[in-house]
Write a protein that holds these residues in place. Sequence first.
Motif, PDB file in Angstrom:
ATOM      1  N   TYR A 531       0.808  -1.226   0.000  1.00  0.00           N
ATOM      2  CA  TYR A 531       0.000   0.000   0.000  1.00  0.00           C
ATOM      3  C   TYR A 531       0.842   1.278   0.000  1.00  0.00           C
ATOM      4  O   TYR A 531       0.298   2.382   0.021  1.00  0.00           O
ATOM      5  N   GLN A 564     -10.432  -2.538  -0.674  1.00  0.00           N
ATOM      6  CA  GLN A 564     -11.090  -3.203  -1.805  1.00  0.00           C
ATOM      7  C   GLN A 564     -12.273  -4.052  -1.345  1.00  0.00           C
ATOM      8  O   GLN A 564     -13.259  -4.206  -2.084  1.00  0.00           O
ATOM      9  N   ILE A 585     -12.022   3.524  -5.767  1.00  0.00           N
ATOM     10  CA  ILE A 585     -11.260   2.337  -5.351  1.00  0.00           C
ATOM     11  C   ILE A 585     -11.374   1.235  -6.410  1.00  0.00           C
ATOM     12  O   ILE A 585     -10.393   0.565  -6.740  1.00  0.00           O
ATOM     13  N   GLU A 586     -12.582   1.085  -6.945  1.00  0.00           N
ATOM     14  CA  GLU A 586     -12.826   0.055  -7.954  1.00  0.00           C
ATOM     15  C   GLU A 586     -12.007   0.328  -9.218  1.00  0.00           C
ATOM     16  O   GLU A 586     -11.492  -0.594  -9.869  1.00  0.00           O
ATOM     17  N   GLY A 589      -7.900   1.498  -7.257  1.00  0.00           N
ATOM     18  CA  GLY A 589      -7.397   1.034  -5.971  1.00  0.00           C
ATOM     19  C   GLY A 589      -7.261   2.147  -4.957  1.00  0.00           C
ATOM     20  O   GLY A 589      -7.673   3.298  -5.179  1.00  0.00           O
ATOM     21  N   ASN A 591      -4.301   3.434  -1.933  1.00  0.00           N
ATOM     22  CA  ASN A 591      -3.031   3.265  -1.249  1.00  0.00           C
ATOM     23  C   ASN A 591      -2.658   4.583  -0.581  1.00  0.00           C
ATOM     24  O   ASN A 591      -3.462   5.520  -0.559  1.00  0.00           O
TER      25      ASN A 591
END
Length: 615
Positions: A531, A564, A585-586, A589, A591
Amino acid sequence: MFNAQLRDNLKDFFGSKLLRVPEYQRPYAWEKKNWEDAYNDIKDVTEGGNGDIDHYWGTITLYKTKERKEEVGRKFTVYEIIDGQQRIVTIILFLLAISKIIKSKKTQKTIINSYIKRGDKYRVELGLKEDDDFFDKLISGQRCRATRLSQKMLRGALNHFSNKLRDCKQKEIEKIYYSLVDSNILEFVVHDRVMSVRSFQLLNDRGKDITLIDKVKSTLLYYVVKCLDNNEDNNEAEKLLDIINGEFGDVFNGYSKIVTVGQRRHIKYLEQLSEDDFLRLFYHYFGYYAFKKYDVWTQDENEDWVEYDFDISAKAVIDSFTKPACEDLKNPEEKQQLHDFVLDFSNIFAEWSRYFAKMVNKANMRKKNYKLTKLLRFQQLSAETYPVIINLNSKEILNYEILHLIEVLDFRVYKVNRGDPIADLYRNFVSKIILDNAENELTKNGQFLKDYISHKGNDDDVDWYLNQKVYGKPWVRYVLWEFNKKFNKKFKDLDAKKYFDTKKIQIEHIFPRGLFNDVPENEIKKILKKYGFKGYSDYKESINCLGNLVLFEYNPKTSNKHPQEKVKYYKKSKFPAAKALAKEIEKSGFNKKKLVERTEKIAKFCLKRWSIEPK
C-alpha cells in the motif's frame, strides 16, 4: 420593619398565606441532587436517624404585601418570596407526590386544601404564567409538554419523589408525610420594599446558594436603596427597583429559553450554558459601552484598571466591574449617573437576553433560516465565536454575508487553527459592536472580520492543519458531511435526524485501525509495502488524516477489512461521497498516495466551502 418567627410545622407556616414567586426571580431550578437530599433528610427523620428532632428547612424570607384575597370563605394575605422559593416549591412538589400515591382520601384532601390549592387559588404562584399553567396540569394529571427548563425541573422533581414513594409501603408513606408536615421553618417577614432589598442583599453576602446573576441583581438593588432611596427620591427609587426586578425577570426567562432550545436542538454550547457564562457573555456586550458612557473601569487579573477585560471571569463581572462601578458613581454629585448606569445595565441586559433567545429560536430548519441553522446546529459554533454572533444579532446586523463571515471565522480560526488568542477580536470588534451601527466602518460589509480572518486564518495555515492528523476533532464530522455536496448538490444537508445519529452514521476509516489484528509480523511488512507505507508508524500517522475518513452508515461487516473489500458496501451507501469513493477504489485502488491525494482534495474543498468571499 420585620419580624421573625419559628414555625413548628408546615400548616402553621402556610396558615392564611398565598405565596408568590416574583416574576423577577429565577424560575424553579433545583436538580436531582437537591431532590435526593430533601427526600433523604425527611426519610432520616422518619426512620429515627435524627432522634426526636424535626427536619429544619432553614430561613424563608417573605415580603408581606398589602394584597388580600378571599377564596371559599377564607381570607388570605399575599406574600412575595424573597429567599427560599426553591425550597418552598420543592416542599409543594413533595406533598403533591404523596397526595397522588397515598391511599388515604382524608390525607389527599388535606394536602390539596392546606398546601396545594384552595378553591381556584394556588397556595404558591410560580411567577411566570407559563409555569403556573404547566403546574396546573401537573396537579390535575394532564399530559403536558415541558417547553422551558423550569418546567422540566418541576416535572422531574414530582417524578423523583413519586418514584421514591412507590417503593414504600403505605404505612411508611404516612410516616414520611407526617415527618414532612411537622418540619420546621424560620419565617422572616419584612413589611416594606426597602427592607426586602436589604434582606436579599444580606442573604446573598452570607453565601446562600445562588448564581452570580442573582448577585449582580442584588448589587444593583442594594445601591439603589443605599444611595437613591431618600425622602426626596423615594418614588423614583421605587420605580427603579420595579424596573430592575422586571428586567431581570426577562433575563432569567431568556436564559431558560436559550438552554431549553439548545437541549432540544442539540446545540452543545447552549445546552451546557451556565448562568455564570451567560453573565460573562453579556459583559462582552456591555463592558466597553459602560466605560465610554460612564467612565467606569474594570480591574483585570493583574489588578490593573482597564477599559475592558477581554478575558474576564464571571465572578469578576461582579467583583471587578459591577461593584466598583456602583462605588464610583455613588457620590451625591453623581447620583444621576448611578441611576442611569443601573437603569442601562438592567435594560440592556434584558434586551440582549431577548435578542439572544430569539436568535436561537430561529435555528429551526426553515429555509429562510438555513444559514443560521447550519451554523448553530451543524457546525456547532465555538465558544470563542458566540460573543461575535450574539452582539451582532443584538444590533440587528446579522445578514447573510455577516453570517457567512462568522461561519468562516469560526471554522478557520477557532476550529481548524485553534489556540488563537481572542484579545484582538474582542477588544477591537466584539466589545465595540454596541456602539456601532450598520452604516459605520466597524461592521460595514464585514470588513473587520474579513481582515481578521485573512490574517489569522489564511489559506496556507488552514491548508497545513487540514493535512495533518484530524480524526477525533469535533468538526471533522461536519466537514465529511459537507463534502457530500461536492458529489451531489442536492444532498439533504439539513437532515438533523441523520446527522446527529452517531450510532447509525459513523466516521469510517478506509484503511482500518485494526487492519493488522492477528496478522503475522512478516505479513504486515508485505501489506505495508503493497500500500506504499514506509512502515507501521507511517500507517498509524496516515490513517487519521481526512483522506482516510468517510461518513458512512455503520456496518460491522466493514470492520478491519481492506479498502477493496469495502467497495460493495460503499456502493450501497446513501452518502454521495461514499459512493464516489467506491468508484475510485474500484477503478484505481487505494493506497497511501491515493490517501494523500484525497486529503488534499478535501482540504481544497474546505478552503472553498469556508472561503472569505462566498462561492
